[in-house]
Design a protein around this motif. Structure first.
Motif, PDB file in Angstrom:
ATOM      1  N   GLN A  87     -17.373  15.176   7.312  1.00  0.00           N
ATOM      2  CA  GLN A  87     -17.279  15.788   5.982  1.00  0.00           C
ATOM      3  C   GLN A  87     -17.087  14.759   4.870  1.00  0.00           C
ATOM      4  O   GLN A  87     -16.587  15.103   3.785  1.00  0.00           O
ATOM      5  CB  GLN A  87     -16.126  16.788   5.927  1.00  0.00           C
ATOM      6  N   GLU A  88     -17.492  13.504   5.125  1.00  0.00           N
ATOM      7  CA  GLU A  88     -17.268  12.480   4.105  1.00  0.00           C
ATOM      8  C   GLU A  88     -17.990  12.830   2.800  1.00  0.00           C
ATOM      9  O   GLU A  88     -17.455  12.611   1.721  1.00  0.00           O
ATOM     10  CB  GLU A  88     -17.740  11.109   4.597  1.00  0.00           C
ATOM     11  N   GLU A  89     -19.235  13.340   2.912  1.00  0.00           N
ATOM     12  CA  GLU A  89     -19.992  13.602   1.680  1.00  0.00           C
ATOM     13  C   GLU A  89     -19.353  14.732   0.874  1.00  0.00           C
ATOM     14  O   GLU A  89     -19.217  14.634  -0.346  1.00  0.00           O
ATOM     15  CB  GLU A  89     -21.457  13.904   2.017  1.00  0.00           C
ATOM     16  N   GLN A  90     -18.925  15.794   1.551  1.00  0.00           N
ATOM     17  CA  GLN A  90     -18.269  16.907   0.845  1.00  0.00           C
ATOM     18  C   GLN A  90     -16.957  16.446   0.205  1.00  0.00           C
ATOM     19  O   GLN A  90     -16.629  16.855  -0.902  1.00  0.00           O
ATOM     20  CB  GLN A  90     -17.981  18.072   1.802  1.00  0.00           C
ATOM     21  N   LEU A  91     -16.213  15.621   0.938  1.00  0.00           N
ATOM     22  CA  LEU A  91     -14.929  15.148   0.408  1.00  0.00           C
ATOM     23  C   LEU A  91     -15.131  14.233  -0.792  1.00  0.00           C
ATOM     24  O   LEU A  91     -14.385  14.297  -1.774  1.00  0.00           O
ATOM     25  CB  LEU A  91     -14.128  14.430   1.501  1.00  0.00           C
ATOM     26  N   LEU A  92     -16.169  13.396  -0.735  1.00  0.00           N
ATOM     27  CA  LEU A  92     -16.436  12.525  -1.886  1.00  0.00           C
ATOM     28  C   LEU A  92     -16.840  13.365  -3.104  1.00  0.00           C
ATOM     29  O   LEU A  92     -16.376  13.126  -4.217  1.00  0.00           O
ATOM     30  CB  LEU A  92     -17.534  11.506  -1.547  1.00  0.00           C
ATOM     31  N   ALA A  93     -17.687  14.365  -2.879  1.00  0.00           N
ATOM     32  CA  ALA A  93     -18.085  15.260  -3.984  1.00  0.00           C
ATOM     33  C   ALA A  93     -16.851  15.936  -4.577  1.00  0.00           C
ATOM     34  O   ALA A  93     -16.723  16.068  -5.802  1.00  0.00           O
ATOM     35  CB  ALA A  93     -19.084  16.301  -3.477  1.00  0.00           C
ATOM     36  N   ALA A  94     -15.921  16.329  -3.716  1.00  0.00           N
ATOM     37  CA  ALA A  94     -14.695  16.985  -4.189  1.00  0.00           C
ATOM     38  C   ALA A  94     -13.870  16.039  -5.067  1.00  0.00           C
ATOM     39  O   ALA A  94     -13.264  16.470  -6.051  1.00  0.00           O
ATOM     40  CB  ALA A  94     -13.869  17.476  -3.006  1.00  0.00           C
ATOM     41  N   GLY A 134     -24.819  13.460  -9.066  1.00  0.00           N
ATOM     42  CA  GLY A 134     -25.073  14.905  -8.929  1.00  0.00           C
ATOM     43  C   GLY A 134     -23.878  15.732  -9.400  1.00  0.00           C
ATOM     44  O   GLY A 134     -24.042  16.734 -10.106  1.00  0.00           O
ATOM     45  N   GLU A 135     -22.676  15.318  -9.030  1.00  0.00           N
ATOM     46  CA  GLU A 135     -21.478  16.048  -9.471  1.00  0.00           C
ATOM     47  C   GLU A 135     -21.308  15.934 -10.987  1.00  0.00           C
ATOM     48  O   GLU A 135     -20.923  16.902 -11.639  1.00  0.00           O
ATOM     49  CB  GLU A 135     -20.229  15.529  -8.753  1.00  0.00           C
ATOM     50  N   ALA A 136     -21.584  14.750 -11.532  1.00  0.00           N
ATOM     51  CA  ALA A 136     -21.462  14.567 -12.986  1.00  0.00           C
ATOM     52  C   ALA A 136     -22.461  15.460 -13.721  1.00  0.00           C
ATOM     53  O   ALA A 136     -22.103  16.152 -14.680  1.00  0.00           O
ATOM     54  CB  ALA A 136     -21.683  13.099 -13.341  1.00  0.00           C
ATOM     55  N   ARG A 137     -23.693  15.458 -13.267  1.00  0.00           N
ATOM     56  CA  ARG A 137     -24.723  16.292 -13.899  1.00  0.00           C
ATOM     57  C   ARG A 137     -24.346  17.776 -13.839  1.00  0.00           C
ATOM     58  O   ARG A 137     -24.437  18.496 -14.822  1.00  0.00           O
ATOM     59  CB  ARG A 137     -26.065  16.135 -13.181  1.00  0.00           C
ATOM     60  N   GLY A 138     -23.947  18.207 -12.670  1.00  0.00           N
ATOM     61  CA  GLY A 138     -23.581  19.617 -12.485  1.00  0.00           C
ATOM     62  C   GLY A 138     -22.442  19.999 -13.407  1.00  0.00           C
ATOM     63  O   GLY A 138     -22.446  21.072 -14.024  1.00  0.00           O
ATOM     64  N   PHE A 139     -21.479  19.097 -13.539  1.00  0.00           N
ATOM     65  CA  PHE A 139     -20.323  19.373 -14.384  1.00  0.00           C
ATOM     66  C   PHE A 139     -20.733  19.471 -15.850  1.00  0.00           C
ATOM     67  O   PHE A 139     -20.308  20.386 -16.569  1.00  0.00           O
ATOM     68  CB  PHE A 139     -19.277  18.275 -14.192  1.00  0.00           C
ATOM     69  N   LEU A 140     -21.561  18.530 -16.298  1.00  0.00           N
ATOM     70  CA  LEU A 140     -21.988  18.537 -17.708  1.00  0.00           C
ATOM     71  C   LEU A 140     -22.776  19.796 -18.044  1.00  0.00           C
ATOM     72  O   LEU A 140     -22.780  20.243 -19.187  1.00  0.00           O
ATOM     73  CB  LEU A 140     -22.814  17.276 -18.022  1.00  0.00           C
ATOM     74  N   GLU A 141     -23.451  20.347 -17.046  1.00  0.00           N
ATOM     75  CA  GLU A 141     -24.188  21.595 -17.298  1.00  0.00           C
ATOM     76  C   GLU A 141     -23.250  22.789 -17.443  1.00  0.00           C
ATOM     77  O   GLU A 141     -23.572  23.757 -18.101  1.00  0.00           O
ATOM     78  CB  GLU A 141     -25.171  21.867 -16.145  1.00  0.00           C
ATOM     79  N   ARG A 142     -22.073  22.704 -16.802  1.00  0.00           N
ATOM     80  CA  ARG A 142     -21.159  23.849 -16.791  1.00  0.00           C
ATOM     81  C   ARG A 142     -20.156  23.838 -17.939  1.00  0.00           C
ATOM     82  O   ARG A 142     -19.542  24.845 -18.227  1.00  0.00           O
ATOM     83  CB  ARG A 142     -20.339  23.859 -15.489  1.00  0.00           C
ATOM     84  N   THR A 143     -19.933  22.662 -18.545  1.00  0.00           N
ATOM     85  CA  THR A 143     -18.836  22.572 -19.510  1.00  0.00           C
ATOM     86  C   THR A 143     -19.260  21.828 -20.764  1.00  0.00           C
ATOM     87  O   THR A 143     -20.178  21.011 -20.723  1.00  0.00           O
ATOM     88  CB  THR A 143     -17.633  21.840 -18.891  1.00  0.00           C
ATOM     89  N   GLU A 144     -18.549  22.101 -21.864  1.00  0.00           N
ATOM     90  CA  GLU A 144     -18.861  21.397 -23.106  1.00  0.00           C
ATOM     91  C   GLU A 144     -17.769  20.404 -23.463  1.00  0.00           C
ATOM     92  O   GLU A 144     -17.940  19.604 -24.366  1.00  0.00           O
ATOM     93  CB  GLU A 144     -18.989  22.409 -24.237  1.00  0.00           C
ATOM     94  N   MET A 145     -16.637  20.479 -22.783  1.00  0.00           N
ATOM     95  CA  MET A 145     -15.484  19.666 -23.156  1.00  0.00           C
ATOM     96  C   MET A 145     -15.760  18.173 -22.977  1.00  0.00           C
ATOM     97  O   MET A 145     -15.561  17.372 -23.879  1.00  0.00           O
ATOM     98  CB  MET A 145     -14.281  20.091 -22.303  1.00  0.00           C
ATOM     99  N   ILE A 146     -16.251  17.788 -21.800  1.00  0.00           N
ATOM    100  CA  ILE A 146     -16.455  16.363 -21.540  1.00  0.00           C
ATOM    101  C   ILE A 146     -17.825  15.939 -22.057  1.00  0.00           C
ATOM    102  O   ILE A 146     -18.842  16.563 -21.743  1.00  0.00           O
ATOM    103  CB  ILE A 146     -16.293  16.071 -20.040  1.00  0.00           C
ATOM    104  N   ARG A 163     -28.633   2.386 -11.474  1.00  0.00           N
ATOM    105  CA  ARG A 163     -29.791   2.397 -12.375  1.00  0.00           C
ATOM    106  C   ARG A 163     -30.971   3.107 -11.735  1.00  0.00           C
ATOM    107  O   ARG A 163     -31.632   3.936 -12.349  1.00  0.00           O
ATOM    108  CB  ARG A 163     -30.221   0.956 -12.696  1.00  0.00           C
ATOM    109  N   LYS A 164     -31.234   2.766 -10.469  1.00  0.00           N
ATOM    110  CA  LYS A 164     -32.391   3.353  -9.778  1.00  0.00           C
ATOM    111  C   LYS A 164     -32.209   4.853  -9.596  1.00  0.00           C
ATOM    112  O   LYS A 164     -33.148   5.631  -9.762  1.00  0.00           O
ATOM    113  CB  LYS A 164     -32.605   2.662  -8.425  1.00  0.00           C
ATOM    114  N   ASN A 165     -31.002   5.272  -9.254  1.00  0.00           N
ATOM    115  CA  ASN A 165     -30.763   6.708  -9.061  1.00  0.00           C
ATOM    116  C   ASN A 165     -30.901   7.487 -10.359  1.00  0.00           C
ATOM    117  O   ASN A 165     -31.436   8.593 -10.372  1.00  0.00           O
ATOM    118  CB  ASN A 165     -29.392   6.949  -8.441  1.00  0.00           C
ATOM    119  N   LEU A 166     -30.428   6.906 -11.461  1.00  0.00           N
ATOM    120  CA  LEU A 166     -30.571   7.589 -12.751  1.00  0.00           C
ATOM    121  C   LEU A 166     -32.033   7.629 -13.170  1.00  0.00           C
ATOM    122  O   LEU A 166     -32.517   8.652 -13.667  1.00  0.00           O
ATOM    123  CB  LEU A 166     -29.749   6.880 -13.836  1.00  0.00           C
TER     124      LEU A 166
END
Ligand code: AR6
Length: 170
Positions: A87-94, A134-146, A163-166
Protein backbone atom coordinates in the motif's frame (compact mmCIF):
# COMPACT_ATOMS: atom_id res chain seq x y z
CA UNK A 1 -5.11 31.14 -11.22
CA UNK A 2 -4.08 28.21 -9.06
CA UNK A 3 -0.64 26.97 -9.98
CA UNK A 4 1.73 24.08 -9.53
CA UNK A 5 5.39 25.13 -9.48
CA UNK A 6 8.60 23.15 -9.40
CA UNK A 7 11.80 24.56 -7.98
CA UNK A 8 15.20 23.14 -7.10
CA UNK A 9 16.83 23.93 -3.77
CA UNK A 10 16.47 23.92 -0.03
CA UNK A 11 12.84 23.85 1.10
CA UNK A 12 13.69 25.72 4.31
CA UNK A 13 14.37 28.92 2.33
CA UNK A 14 10.98 29.05 0.60
CA UNK A 15 8.51 31.82 1.31
CA UNK A 16 5.21 30.02 1.48
CA UNK A 17 2.54 29.70 4.14
CA UNK A 18 3.61 26.14 4.96
CA UNK A 19 6.44 23.78 4.13
CA UNK A 20 5.85 20.05 4.45
CA UNK A 21 8.28 17.91 6.42
CA UNK A 22 8.96 14.28 5.43
CA UNK A 23 9.09 13.13 9.04
CA UNK A 24 9.01 9.78 10.84
CA UNK A 25 6.32 8.49 13.18
CA UNK A 26 7.94 9.91 16.30
CA UNK A 27 7.92 13.48 14.87
CA UNK A 28 11.03 14.01 16.98
CA UNK A 29 13.43 14.82 14.16
CA UNK A 30 15.80 12.85 11.97
CA UNK A 31 18.11 13.29 8.97
CA UNK A 32 17.41 14.48 5.43
CA UNK A 33 14.83 17.20 4.98
CA UNK A 34 13.54 16.59 8.52
CA UNK A 35 16.95 17.47 9.98
CA UNK A 36 17.27 20.53 7.74
CA UNK A 37 13.83 21.82 8.77
CA UNK A 38 14.52 21.36 12.49
CA UNK A 39 17.89 23.11 12.18
CA UNK A 40 16.40 26.06 10.32
CA UNK A 41 13.28 26.38 12.50
CA UNK A 42 15.20 26.21 15.78
CA UNK A 43 14.71 24.17 18.97
CA UNK A 44 11.17 25.48 19.50
CA UNK A 45 10.07 23.18 16.68
CA UNK A 46 11.14 20.05 18.55
CA UNK A 47 9.34 21.33 21.64
CA UNK A 48 6.16 21.82 19.63
CA UNK A 49 6.51 18.37 18.06
CA UNK A 50 6.83 16.70 21.48
CA UNK A 51 3.23 17.63 22.27
CA UNK A 52 1.87 15.99 19.09
CA UNK A 53 2.31 12.36 20.23
CA UNK A 54 3.73 11.21 16.92
CA UNK A 55 1.93 10.68 13.64
CA UNK A 56 0.73 7.64 11.73
CA UNK A 57 2.03 6.86 8.25
CA UNK A 58 -0.06 8.76 5.67
CA UNK A 59 -1.36 11.30 8.19
CA UNK A 60 -0.28 14.91 8.83
CA UNK A 61 0.06 17.30 11.77
CA UNK A 62 0.82 21.03 11.90
CA UNK A 63 3.09 23.26 13.99
CA UNK A 64 4.27 26.86 13.70
CA UNK A 65 7.35 27.46 11.55
CA UNK A 66 9.21 29.40 14.26
CA UNK A 67 12.44 30.78 12.67
CA UNK A 68 11.49 29.70 9.13
CA UNK A 69 10.07 32.11 6.56
CA UNK A 70 7.16 29.70 6.32
CA UNK A 71 4.51 30.38 8.97
CA UNK A 72 3.78 26.68 9.47
CA UNK A 73 5.36 23.26 9.12
CA UNK A 74 3.07 20.40 8.16
CA UNK A 75 4.64 17.13 9.29
CA UNK A 76 3.66 14.03 7.39
CA UNK A 77 5.03 10.50 7.52
CA UNK A 78 5.60 8.77 4.21
CA UNK A 79 5.67 5.00 3.76
CA UNK A 80 8.92 3.04 3.66
CA UNK A 81 9.21 1.48 0.20
CA UNK A 82 9.04 -2.32 0.33
CA UNK A 83 8.62 -2.98 -3.38
CA UNK A 84 5.14 -1.58 -3.91
CA UNK A 85 2.83 -4.28 -2.55
CA UNK A 86 2.33 -2.84 0.93
CA UNK A 87 0.00 0.00 0.00
CA UNK A 88 2.96 2.35 -0.42
CA UNK A 89 1.31 4.25 -3.30
CA UNK A 90 -1.99 4.76 -1.43
CA UNK A 91 -0.14 5.84 1.71
CA UNK A 92 1.99 8.32 -0.22
CA UNK A 93 -1.13 9.77 -1.87
CA UNK A 94 -2.68 10.09 1.60
CA UNK A 95 0.36 12.11 2.77
CA UNK A 96 -0.18 14.68 0.02
CA UNK A 97 -3.97 14.75 0.41
CA UNK A 98 -3.93 15.03 4.21
CA UNK A 99 -1.25 17.75 4.12
CA UNK A 100 -3.27 19.78 1.62
CA UNK A 101 -6.48 19.33 3.61
CA UNK A 102 -4.74 20.42 6.81
CA UNK A 103 -3.37 23.52 5.05
CA UNK A 104 -6.83 24.35 3.79
CA UNK A 105 -8.39 23.93 7.25
CA UNK A 106 -5.86 26.50 8.52
CA UNK A 107 -6.74 28.96 5.77
CA UNK A 108 -3.35 28.71 4.08
CA UNK A 109 -2.94 29.62 0.42
CA UNK A 110 0.54 28.37 -0.47
CA UNK A 111 2.38 25.16 0.41
CA UNK A 112 5.68 23.54 -0.59
CA UNK A 113 6.43 19.81 -0.61
CA UNK A 114 9.70 17.88 -0.66
CA UNK A 115 9.79 14.47 -2.33
CA UNK A 116 8.16 12.62 0.55
CA UNK A 117 9.59 9.08 1.04
CA UNK A 118 12.01 9.43 -1.90
CA UNK A 119 15.15 9.71 0.26
CA UNK A 120 15.98 7.30 3.09
CA UNK A 121 12.55 5.65 2.76
CA UNK A 122 13.49 4.49 -0.76
CA UNK A 123 10.31 5.26 -2.75
CA UNK A 124 11.37 5.54 -6.42
CA UNK A 125 10.96 9.16 -7.50
CA UNK A 126 9.64 8.10 -10.93
CA UNK A 127 6.68 6.45 -9.16
CA UNK A 128 6.30 9.05 -6.42
CA UNK A 129 6.21 12.08 -8.71
CA UNK A 130 2.99 11.27 -10.64
CA UNK A 131 1.27 10.56 -7.32
CA UNK A 132 2.36 13.94 -5.93
CA UNK A 133 1.29 15.85 -9.04
CA UNK A 134 -1.97 13.88 -9.34
CA UNK A 135 -2.98 14.65 -5.75
CA UNK A 136 -2.09 18.33 -6.20
CA UNK A 137 -4.11 18.59 -9.41
CA UNK A 138 -7.10 16.82 -7.89
CA UNK A 139 -6.98 19.09 -4.87
CA UNK A 140 -6.79 22.29 -6.93
CA UNK A 141 -9.86 21.17 -8.84
CA UNK A 142 -11.83 20.67 -5.62
CA UNK A 143 -10.88 23.80 -3.69
CA UNK A 144 -10.30 27.50 -4.18
CA UNK A 145 -8.42 28.20 -0.96
CA UNK A 146 -4.96 27.02 -1.99
CA UNK A 147 -3.55 28.92 -4.95
CA UNK A 148 0.08 27.82 -5.00
CA UNK A 149 1.56 24.33 -4.64
CA UNK A 150 5.34 24.15 -4.93
CA UNK A 151 7.31 20.94 -5.41
CA UNK A 152 10.81 21.52 -4.10
CA UNK A 153 13.36 19.15 -5.64
CA UNK A 154 16.69 18.79 -3.90
CA UNK A 155 18.56 17.29 -6.85
CA UNK A 156 18.71 18.18 -10.52
CA UNK A 157 17.76 14.59 -11.36
CA UNK A 158 14.54 14.91 -9.34
CA UNK A 159 13.81 18.27 -10.96
CA UNK A 160 14.02 16.58 -14.40
CA UNK A 161 11.52 13.92 -13.33
CA UNK A 162 9.03 16.56 -12.15
CA UNK A 163 9.54 18.66 -15.29
CA UNK A 164 8.87 15.66 -17.53
CA UNK A 165 5.77 14.63 -15.60
CA UNK A 166 4.32 18.14 -15.72
CA UNK A 167 5.14 18.46 -19.42
CA UNK A 168 3.43 15.12 -20.11
CA UNK A 169 0.18 16.59 -18.77
CA UNK A 170 0.04 19.36 -21.39
N1 AR6 B 1 15.11 20.67 0.96
C1 AR6 B 1 14.38 19.95 0.07
N2 AR6 B 1 14.50 18.63 -0.09
C2 AR6 B 1 15.41 17.99 0.67
C3 AR6 B 1 16.22 18.65 1.62
C4 AR6 B 1 16.04 20.05 1.75
N3 AR6 B 1 16.75 20.77 2.62
N4 AR6 B 1 17.01 17.73 2.21
C5 AR6 B 1 16.73 16.53 1.64
N5 AR6 B 1 15.76 16.69 0.70
P1 AR6 B 1 14.35 12.21 3.20
P2 AR6 B 1 12.11 10.29 3.48
C6 AR6 B 1 15.10 15.70 -0.15
O1 AR6 B 1 15.34 11.12 3.34
O2 AR6 B 1 12.63 9.49 2.35
C7 AR6 B 1 14.32 11.40 8.01
O3 AR6 B 1 15.38 10.99 8.80
C8 AR6 B 1 15.81 14.40 -0.43
O4 AR6 B 1 16.78 14.56 -1.47
O5 AR6 B 1 14.60 13.49 3.92
O6 AR6 B 1 10.65 10.60 3.55
C9 AR6 B 1 12.99 11.34 8.74
O7 AR6 B 1 13.11 11.62 10.10
C10 AR6 B 1 14.64 13.55 -0.90
O8 AR6 B 1 14.34 13.83 -2.25
O9 AR6 B 1 12.86 11.71 3.65
C11 AR6 B 1 12.55 9.92 8.49
O10 AR6 B 1 13.14 9.04 9.41
C12 AR6 B 1 13.48 14.04 -0.04
O11 AR6 B 1 13.91 15.30 0.50
C13 AR6 B 1 13.09 9.63 7.11
O12 AR6 B 1 14.21 10.50 6.92
C14 AR6 B 1 13.07 13.13 1.09
O13 AR6 B 1 14.21 12.50 1.64
C15 AR6 B 1 12.06 9.95 6.04
O14 AR6 B 1 12.54 9.53 4.80
Amino acid sequence: MAAIEIVQGDITSLEVDAIVNAANRTLLGGGGVDGAIHRAAGPELLEACRSLNGCRTGEAKITPGFRLSARYVIHTVGPVWHGGDRQEEQLLAACYRNSLELAERHGLTSIAFPGISTGVYGFPVARACPIAIGEARGFLERTEMISRIVFCCFSGADLDVYRKNLAAEQ
